[in-house]
Design a protein around this motif. Structure first.
Motif, PDB file in Angstrom:
ATOM      1  N   PHE A 161      91.108  44.718  11.126  1.00  0.00           N
ATOM      2  CA  PHE A 161      90.515  43.540  11.765  1.00  0.00           C
ATOM      3  C   PHE A 161      89.365  43.939  12.695  1.00  0.00           C
ATOM      4  O   PHE A 161      88.349  43.250  12.784  1.00  0.00           O
ATOM      5  N   ALA A 162      89.542  45.081  13.379  1.00  0.00           N
ATOM      6  CA  ALA A 162      88.450  45.572  14.231  1.00  0.00           C
ATOM      7  C   ALA A 162      87.227  45.935  13.393  1.00  0.00           C
ATOM      8  O   ALA A 162      86.087  45.624  13.758  1.00  0.00           O
ATOM      9  N   MET A 163      87.462  46.563  12.246  1.00  0.00           N
ATOM     10  CA  MET A 163      86.355  46.920  11.368  1.00  0.00           C
ATOM     11  C   MET A 163      85.642  45.676  10.846  1.00  0.00           C
ATOM     12  O   MET A 163      84.408  45.644  10.751  1.00  0.00           O
ATOM     13  N   ALA A 164      86.415  44.636  10.521  1.00  0.00           N
ATOM     14  CA  ALA A 164      85.800  43.392  10.054  1.00  0.00           C
ATOM     15  C   ALA A 164      84.874  42.818  11.127  1.00  0.00           C
ATOM     16  O   ALA A 164      83.767  42.354  10.836  1.00  0.00           O
ATOM     17  N   GLY A 165      85.312  42.868  12.392  1.00  0.00           N
ATOM     18  CA  GLY A 165      84.469  42.383  13.477  1.00  0.00           C
ATOM     19  C   GLY A 165      83.210  43.214  13.648  1.00  0.00           C
ATOM     20  O   GLY A 165      82.114  42.678  13.889  1.00  0.00           O
ATOM     21  N   LEU A 166      83.334  44.530  13.510  1.00  0.00           N
ATOM     22  CA  LEU A 166      82.164  45.406  13.624  1.00  0.00           C
ATOM     23  C   LEU A 166      81.169  45.146  12.500  1.00  0.00           C
ATOM     24  O   LEU A 166      79.950  45.171  12.710  1.00  0.00           O
ATOM     25  N   LEU A 167      81.680  44.887  11.299  1.00  0.00           N
ATOM     26  CA  LEU A 167      80.784  44.603  10.171  1.00  0.00           C
ATOM     27  C   LEU A 167      80.007  43.311  10.401  1.00  0.00           C
ATOM     28  O   LEU A 167      78.820  43.218  10.076  1.00  0.00           O
TER      29      LEU A 167
ATOM     30  N   ALA B 149      93.364  44.240   5.560  1.00  0.00           N
ATOM     31  CA  ALA B 149      94.169  44.465   6.759  1.00  0.00           C
ATOM     32  C   ALA B 149      95.355  43.508   6.803  1.00  0.00           C
ATOM     33  O   ALA B 149      96.477  43.891   7.196  1.00  0.00           O
ATOM     34  N   LEU B 150      95.140  42.254   6.388  1.00  0.00           N
ATOM     35  CA  LEU B 150      96.231  41.284   6.364  1.00  0.00           C
ATOM     36  C   LEU B 150      97.290  41.689   5.346  1.00  0.00           C
ATOM     37  O   LEU B 150      98.504  41.595   5.618  1.00  0.00           O
ATOM     38  N   LEU B 151      96.851  42.168   4.187  1.00  0.00           N
ATOM     39  CA  LEU B 151      97.799  42.612   3.154  1.00  0.00           C
ATOM     40  C   LEU B 151      98.605  43.818   3.635  1.00  0.00           C
ATOM     41  O   LEU B 151      99.808  43.927   3.373  1.00  0.00           O
ATOM     42  N   LEU B 152      97.970  44.724   4.357  1.00  0.00           N
ATOM     43  CA  LEU B 152      98.669  45.901   4.862  1.00  0.00           C
ATOM     44  C   LEU B 152      99.745  45.516   5.873  1.00  0.00           C
ATOM     45  O   LEU B 152     100.805  46.151   5.958  1.00  0.00           O
ATOM     46  N   LEU B 153      99.450  44.488   6.662  1.00  0.00           N
ATOM     47  CA  LEU B 153     100.446  44.041   7.644  1.00  0.00           C
ATOM     48  C   LEU B 153     101.646  43.392   6.977  1.00  0.00           C
ATOM     49  O   LEU B 153     102.780  43.496   7.467  1.00  0.00           O
ATOM     50  N   SER B 154     101.400  42.728   5.845  1.00  0.00           N
ATOM     51  CA  SER B 154     102.472  41.946   5.219  1.00  0.00           C
ATOM     52  C   SER B 154     103.106  42.635   4.023  1.00  0.00           C
ATOM     53  O   SER B 154     104.011  42.067   3.399  1.00  0.00           O
ATOM     54  N   VAL B 155     102.669  43.857   3.689  1.00  0.00           N
ATOM     55  CA  VAL B 155     103.199  44.498   2.491  1.00  0.00           C
ATOM     56  C   VAL B 155     104.682  44.836   2.686  1.00  0.00           C
ATOM     57  O   VAL B 155     105.079  45.322   3.741  1.00  0.00           O
ATOM     58  N   PRO B 156     105.505  44.551   1.707  1.00  0.00           N
ATOM     59  CA  PRO B 156     106.928  44.897   1.826  1.00  0.00           C
ATOM     60  C   PRO B 156     107.145  46.392   1.588  1.00  0.00           C
ATOM     61  O   PRO B 156     106.263  47.095   1.094  1.00  0.00           O
ATOM     62  N   GLY B 157     108.298  46.868   1.912  1.00  0.00           N
ATOM     63  CA  GLY B 157     108.642  48.265   1.671  1.00  0.00           C
ATOM     64  C   GLY B 157     108.230  49.127   2.845  1.00  0.00           C
ATOM     65  O   GLY B 157     108.687  48.930   3.963  1.00  0.00           O
TER      66      GLY B 157
ATOM     67  N   GLN C 223      81.683  41.989   2.937  1.00  0.00           N
ATOM     68  CA  GLN C 223      82.460  43.213   3.159  1.00  0.00           C
ATOM     69  C   GLN C 223      83.438  43.029   4.307  1.00  0.00           C
ATOM     70  O   GLN C 223      84.573  43.524   4.266  1.00  0.00           O
ATOM     71  N   ALA C 224      83.024  42.314   5.357  1.00  0.00           N
ATOM     72  CA  ALA C 224      83.920  42.046   6.485  1.00  0.00           C
ATOM     73  C   ALA C 224      85.107  41.191   6.045  1.00  0.00           C
ATOM     74  O   ALA C 224      86.249  41.440   6.452  1.00  0.00           O
ATOM     75  N   ALA C 225      84.837  40.180   5.202  1.00  0.00           N
ATOM     76  CA  ALA C 225      85.930  39.328   4.717  1.00  0.00           C
ATOM     77  C   ALA C 225      86.915  40.130   3.874  1.00  0.00           C
ATOM     78  O   ALA C 225      88.144  39.975   3.996  1.00  0.00           O
ATOM     79  N   LEU C 226      86.392  41.027   3.040  1.00  0.00           N
ATOM     80  CA  LEU C 226      87.261  41.861   2.214  1.00  0.00           C
ATOM     81  C   LEU C 226      88.102  42.791   3.084  1.00  0.00           C
ATOM     82  O   LEU C 226      89.299  42.990   2.842  1.00  0.00           O
ATOM     83  N   THR C 227      87.499  43.366   4.123  1.00  0.00           N
ATOM     84  CA  THR C 227      88.225  44.269   5.018  1.00  0.00           C
ATOM     85  C   THR C 227      89.332  43.531   5.754  1.00  0.00           C
ATOM     86  O   THR C 227      90.457  44.039   5.889  1.00  0.00           O
ATOM     87  N   ALA C 228      89.031  42.320   6.235  1.00  0.00           N
ATOM     88  CA  ALA C 228      90.056  41.537   6.923  1.00  0.00           C
ATOM     89  C   ALA C 228      91.204  41.184   5.987  1.00  0.00           C
ATOM     90  O   ALA C 228      92.384  41.200   6.380  1.00  0.00           O
TER      91      ALA C 228
END
Length: 713
Positions: free
Chosen positions: A47-53, A27-35, A19-24
């Motif tokens: 990324f913070a949530m991934a660390g907490l998980l 988060a990466l996709l959200l940072l790089s999404v165009p538009g 679940q942490a890997a999926l969340t990270a």
């Protein structure tokens, strides 16, 4: 884009690491999404949530569910917001979504859970809760609700908790959305925009209200289903553990505070589960409300001008409500703290009174014969007076706490309007913002005041948790006594006989009462054990049965050979006569003909046709009849070893002789060992050993027959 259902199933089927890997990744996709990307804090929150998980993998099984759900909540909210930004959602659906910061609020909640998991009271709660949620037992068969959620009971429990959290999360999101609806509705009224007003009522409020009703009904059903499943598992777990291996017998000797185990198993378990669910889910709701409305309140009072002073204090309303709640919580703790001890004492007093009433019912015949009604009345009156006295103290303490709580709550209603009114009259804020400020202030204040409003419930919960924890500790101590922790060693290093070597039996206070160098009870013989009262005869039997924990030495019994001990007063369980006769076996093990035959053989002719009658047989039958019934049990059970602890003391000598002759005839392969005082017992036994006192007031073995091998130390 993955659907919300797919995300939930993935998170449930995989561990927190996946679940942490999926969340990270999200988060990466959200940072790089165009538009149109989401706000930066939403992307970084992933990324913070991934660390907490990842940090939560060593967390309590119960608390892991909360952190996992927060992770799923972040994913759903962040992806839904991104879909709305990209115009992938219909406008009416996008309008129902909560603000952007709701996704990052989930990250904050997960961090709060991790921080709280280190607190001692939380650890005490999870020690009781975790065994259920870690259980791999098959689902409870008699409860069909939500059985489809898993193949193990613990798995179903975890998913029900997760579902309950999701519902609460959705309810908070709806509450948050309604806050903005209030703003838009009152702004439409102020601007006299009729079309906007009716759209807010029909297009926004109606769907939100419908969803609120559906979620409320689902919440009740899920919560009730989880409680009954959890209570069933935990109750069975406790009473099975309590009854296993003589633990119930040893608890009084542990010195632990574990009075009234019946109340702890029945009442305390029920209240613990109800209060755990109520407080944990309610705390989740208040935390979500706090973070959400605090952000709204900060935005509304970003450039707040302090009335009468004209000074700009950024976020003044936030600082004011925090200070108000902190002071109120501290005062509530000072006023309400004595409730914890009072609630604990109240539970004990109620249990003692109930137990005394039960004993009066059980021993009603003896009380009536001794004319002891007045003494019983005085005792019950004293016990009930303790209940009343303690409850009066609780009333006055709750009155003080309630007076403070009511005053605190009423004052908090007017503060936001007093503080925001100057800005509204100066036309710095709209009517909708004025109303939104009041709602947000109330939401933050209510969340921060959670402990004030719930202090009496929390006090009762703390007392309840302490009672269950002390009961668990007492059972652990009793189990350690049963494992020979006091020096008694049990083994099977014998082929046929029962052998004792270097045995010292003590009382719970450590005083020695019996010392035996060696003793052999040969198989196939009938042995009589005699000695004065208090010499330790019954204690020796209890040690041979494996339930007496105090002493040293070694006792060996033949492997795979059954044994039965009949005390002077046999135990008759509630239920039918059939169940009483075959105890401790089940009613279906023996045929009716076999049960009737042994009743006739033990001279209980009048009971042969009463097998299915249900009564309080310990009160219906005389002492002699109860002892005859116990002999019938022994004949049915056919034990290899039969220990009789004055099991015929209530019978006349001819009846006693008849029963012993019948036992020797019907149980030719059974070894009989008896305790008794009557000289008439000698002719029914092959050998006799005495427990005789020594100068040190200890008792030792004296052999009065051969070829019994016995020697004293």
């Amino acid at each position: 884009m993955a659907s919300g259902k797919d995300i939930v199933l993935t998170a449930f089927k995989s561990g927190l690491g996946a679940q942490a890997a999926l969340t990270a990744l999200v988060a990466l996709l959200l940072l790089s999404v165009p538009g149109t990307p989401p706000p930066l804090y939403v992307s970084l929150g992933g990324f913070a949530m991934a660390g907490l998980l990842l940090a939560a993998r060593r967390l309590s099984a119960f608390l892991k569910v909360f952190v996992s759900v927060y992770g799923i909540g972040y994913l759903v909210l962040a992806l839904a917001k991104q879909a709305a930004l990209l115009a992938l959602l219909p406008a009416p659906v996008a309008d129902l979504l909560p603000p952007d910061f709701a996704a990052t609020g989930a990250v904050v909640f997960a961090g709060i859970v991790l921080a709280m998991s280190r607190l001692a009271p939380i650890r005490a709660i999870t020690r009781i809760a975790d065994p259920y949620f870690e259980s791999r037992d098959a689902p409870i068969q008699e409860i069909g609700m939500f059985r489809f959620l898993g193949r193990a009971e613990g798995e179903i429990g975890r998913r029900l908790v997760a579902l309950s959290i999701f519902i609460t999360f959705a309810q908070v999101a709806l509450q948050l959305r309604l806050n903005f609806w209030h703003r838009d509705l009152f702004n439409a009224l102020q601007e006299q925009q009729a079309d906007v007003f009716w759209y807010q009522l029909v297009g926004v409020f109606l769907p939100l209200a419908t969803l609120w009703v559906i979620l409320g009904m689902l919440d009740v059903f899920v919560d009730a289903s989880l409680q009954i499943r959890w209570r069933t598992w935990l109750t069975r777990s406790l009473y099975e553990r309590w009854l296993a291996g003589g633990t119930h017998y040893r608890i009084p000797y542990t010195g632990e505070d574990a009075d009234n185990p019946d109340q702890r198993i029945q009442s305390d378990v029920n209240m613990f589960i109800k209060q755990t669910m109520m407080l944990s889910i309610r705390l989740l709701s208040q935390a979500a409300t706090l973070v959400s409305f605090m952000i709204i309140l900060w935005g509304l009072s970003r450039d707040f001008v302090l009335p009468l002073f004209g000074t700009v204090v950024p976020g003044f309303l936030v600082w004011f409500v925090i200070g108000y709640a902190v002071v109120g919580t501290w005062l509530a703790h000072i006023i309400g703290r004595p409730l914890i001890g009072l609630d604990f004492q109240q539970e004990r007093a109620e249990a003692d009174f109930r137990f005394s009433l039960a004993r009066s019912r059980i021993y009603s015949e003896q009380i009536a014969l001794l004319r002891g009604e007045r003494a019983e009345t005085i005792q019950l009156s004293n016990l009930f007076s303790s209940i009343v006295e303690n409850y009066v103290s609780i009333i006055y303490r709750r009155l003080k706490l309630g007076g403070f709580t009511f005053s605190y709550t009423q004052l908090s209603v007017v503060f936001p309007y007093i503080l925001a009114a100057p800005a509204y009259f100066a036309k710095a804020i709209t009517l909708g913002q004025f109303r939104q400020t009041g709602d947000a202030f109330t939401g933050v204040q209510s969340s921060l005041s959670f402990f004030i409003q719930s202090y009496d419930v929390i006090a009762a919960y703390k007392a309840n948790t302490d009672r269950l924890a002390s009961f668990d500790h007492a059972m652990t101590r009793a189990e350690s006594l049963g494992r020979g922790g006091h020096g008694l060693v049990y083994g099977n290093d014998t082929r046929d006989d029962v052998t004792v070597r270097d045995l010292v039996l003590s009382l719970p206070d450590g005083r020695e009462i019996v010392r035996i160098g060696s003793l052999t009870l040969p198989k196939g013989r009938a042995t009589l054990v005699t000695g004065p009262s208090g010499s330790g005869k019954s204690t020796l039997f209890r040690a041979m049965a494996g339930i007496w924990p105090f002493g040293q030495g070694r006792i060996d019994v033949p492997p795979d050979q059954s044994a039965m001990l009949l005390p002077q007063r046999p135990y008759l369980p509630l239920g039918s006569l059939r169940s009483a006769v075959v105890y401790p076996n089940t009613a279906g093990r023996f045929s009716d003909a076999a049960i009737r035959e042994v009743l006739v053989a033990t001279q209980l002719f009048h009971l042969a046709d009463c097998l299915d009658e249900v009564d309080a047989w310990d009160r219906c039958l005389s002492g002699g009849e109860q002892q005859r019934l116990a002999m019938a049990r022994a004949i049915l059970a056919q034990p290899a070893w039969l220990f009789l602890d004055e099991a015929t003391a209530a019978l006349d000598e001819p009846s006693e002789a008849h029963l012993y002759e019948m036992l020797r005839a019907r149980l030719p392969d059974t070894t009989i060992v008896s305790i008794g005082h009557r000289s008439t017992l000698l002719r029914h036994h092959d050998h006799r050993i005495d427990l005789t006192p020594s100068a040190s007031r200890r008792f030792s073995i004296r052999d009065r027959g051969t070829p019994l091998s016995a020697s004293s130390s």
